[in-house]
Design an enzyme around this catalytic site. Structure first.
Site, PDB file in Angstrom:
ATOM      1  CG  ASP A 132      -1.675   1.244   1.437  1.00  0.00           C
ATOM      2  OD1 ASP A 132      -2.311   1.685   0.463  1.00  0.00           O
ATOM      3  OD2 ASP A 132      -1.638   1.811   2.543  1.00  0.00           O
ATOM      4  CG  ASP A 333      -4.284  -1.071   3.225  1.00  0.00           C
ATOM      5  OD1 ASP A 333      -4.523  -0.872   2.027  1.00  0.00           O
ATOM      6  OD2 ASP A 333      -3.644  -0.281   3.936  1.00  0.00           O
TER       7      ASP A 333
END
Length: 376
Positions: A132, A333
């Site tokens: 990420d 996430d």
């Protein structure tokens, strides 16, 4: 903060078993007590192997006792014990759980916490690492670098944006609020606040409808402003851009930047040295993502991804036959962390990400990913 001469009244939110340290200890103990697949295999082999070895040892002993030279009982005992000792699967039965205990303990020492012992076994098989961006590769503390306004005062633009973003949990929104407070602007109360997942936020301020979000959101709603044409050139691509619209007209844009973490590039280089593919997966715009990727040495970038699409991208990589590790820190996430073969959460991130992940990097130092693989 150092208290020198005053007095402090402290409220302890978590004590005893609920404290952070106790949770770490509990997590390590739980992992060390759990059984990895290789350990279950070792136990299964031992279950059949031990009786066979004992029978073989007894048969050899009786054979020497009946047919061996005098004193036959001495030879019988020696040969029986030799077969038993040489064939006994002690190494298989004892070394495996010992290795798991040492591995998880050593991991805790260097800030790598395993939530499942099986992760210690499968992490070595990682072929692709997906990062990420915000809060993982970057520090997660964005700052406002510039405010551009059209047909509205710059501070008024920032005030309107901060008033809406005050109710948002997004790091970019937080940066806007902090900038407004630093300028001592009066943040207004809002009504009908709504978070637009992966796009922005909107709310009513008085009689004004204020929308704060991405360029894609403005295009989707057909909000336009000729005054913003070519307002940013290519050298500004490293900054995120948040657009502000009032009553259907784009009246300004806020430039926000977030610095790359100190050891991010080194971590990426270490992974590449192990022939591991590295991918950047982010919901941010492609220009900003490409700039961060260049800075840390990542070639493959997947940008403009909505939160509910991240797990799908991880699934697609797995469908290609790859063992995938996902590294993230945010609520968005969590689905991707759960989908991946090894989910790795940054310890400085959200509780949900850490609860979903298989491994937690306590310090946030991305070089620990290589330590995780080496431990495995």
């Amino acid at each position: 903060t150092i208290n020198t001469t005053g007095a402090l009244s402290l409220e302890t939110a978590r004590v005893g078993k609920d404290s952070f340290l106790s949770q770490i200890i509990s997590l390590v103990e739980e992992t060390q007590g759990s059984r990895a697949p290789i350990q279950r295999f070792a136990d299964q082999v031992s279950m059949y192997f031990v009786p066979v070895v004992i029978c073989a040892s007894l048969m050899v002993g009786f054979t020497w006792l009946l047919l061996g030279p005098s004193p036959s009982y001495v030879y019988a005992i020696l040969t029986a014990v030799s077969v038993l000792i040489i064939s006994c699967p002690c190494a298989l039965g004892l070394a495996t759980p010992t290795a798991i205990m040492v591995g998880t303990g050593k991991g805790a020492e260097i800030g790598v916490l395993f939530r499942k012992s099986e992760t210690l076994e499968i992490a070595q098989k990682i072929e692709t690492v997906v990062f990420d961006k915000t809060g993982t590769l970057t520090g997660g503390n964005p700052e406002v670098f510039e405010v551009r306004a059209v047909d509205i005062d710059e501070n008024e633009l920032l005030r309107l944006a901060a008033s809406v973003e005050r109710l948002s949990e997004h790091p970019l929104g937080y940066a806007i609020v902090i900038e407004a407070l630093s300028r001592e602007l009066d943040i207004a109360s809002v009504k009908n606040f709504q978070s637009l997942t992966g796009a922005g936020v909107e709310a009513d301020i008085g009689r004004k409808k204020v929308v704060v979000g991405s360029n894609g959101l403005m295009e989707q709603r057909d909000y336009k402003s000729s005054g913003l044409t070519n307002i940013y050139d290519e050298q500004d691509s490293k900054y995120g851009r948040v657009y502000v619209a009032v009553d259907g007209n784009v009246v300004g844009v806020i430039k926000i930047g977030d610095s790359v973490k100190r050891y991010a590039r080194e971590a990426v280089e270490n992974l590449k040295a192990k022939d591991i593919e590295v991918i950047l997966l982010t919901g941010d715009n492609r220009d900003t993502a490409l700039n961060v990727a260049r800075e840390v040495g990542i070639e493959e970038v997947i940008a403009n991804v909505l939160p509910d699409q991240k797990a799908g991208h991880v699934r697609a990589l797995q469908a290609g036959g790859k063992n995938v590790a996902m590294i993230g820190d945010g609520i968005n996430d969590a689905p991707a962390l759960a989908q991946s073969d090894v989910g790795v959460a940054i310890g400085t991130g959200t509780d949900l990400a850490m609860e979903t992940a298989d491994v937690i990097l306590m310090s946030g130092d991305l070089r620990s990913i290589c330590s995780l693989i080496e431990l495995s």
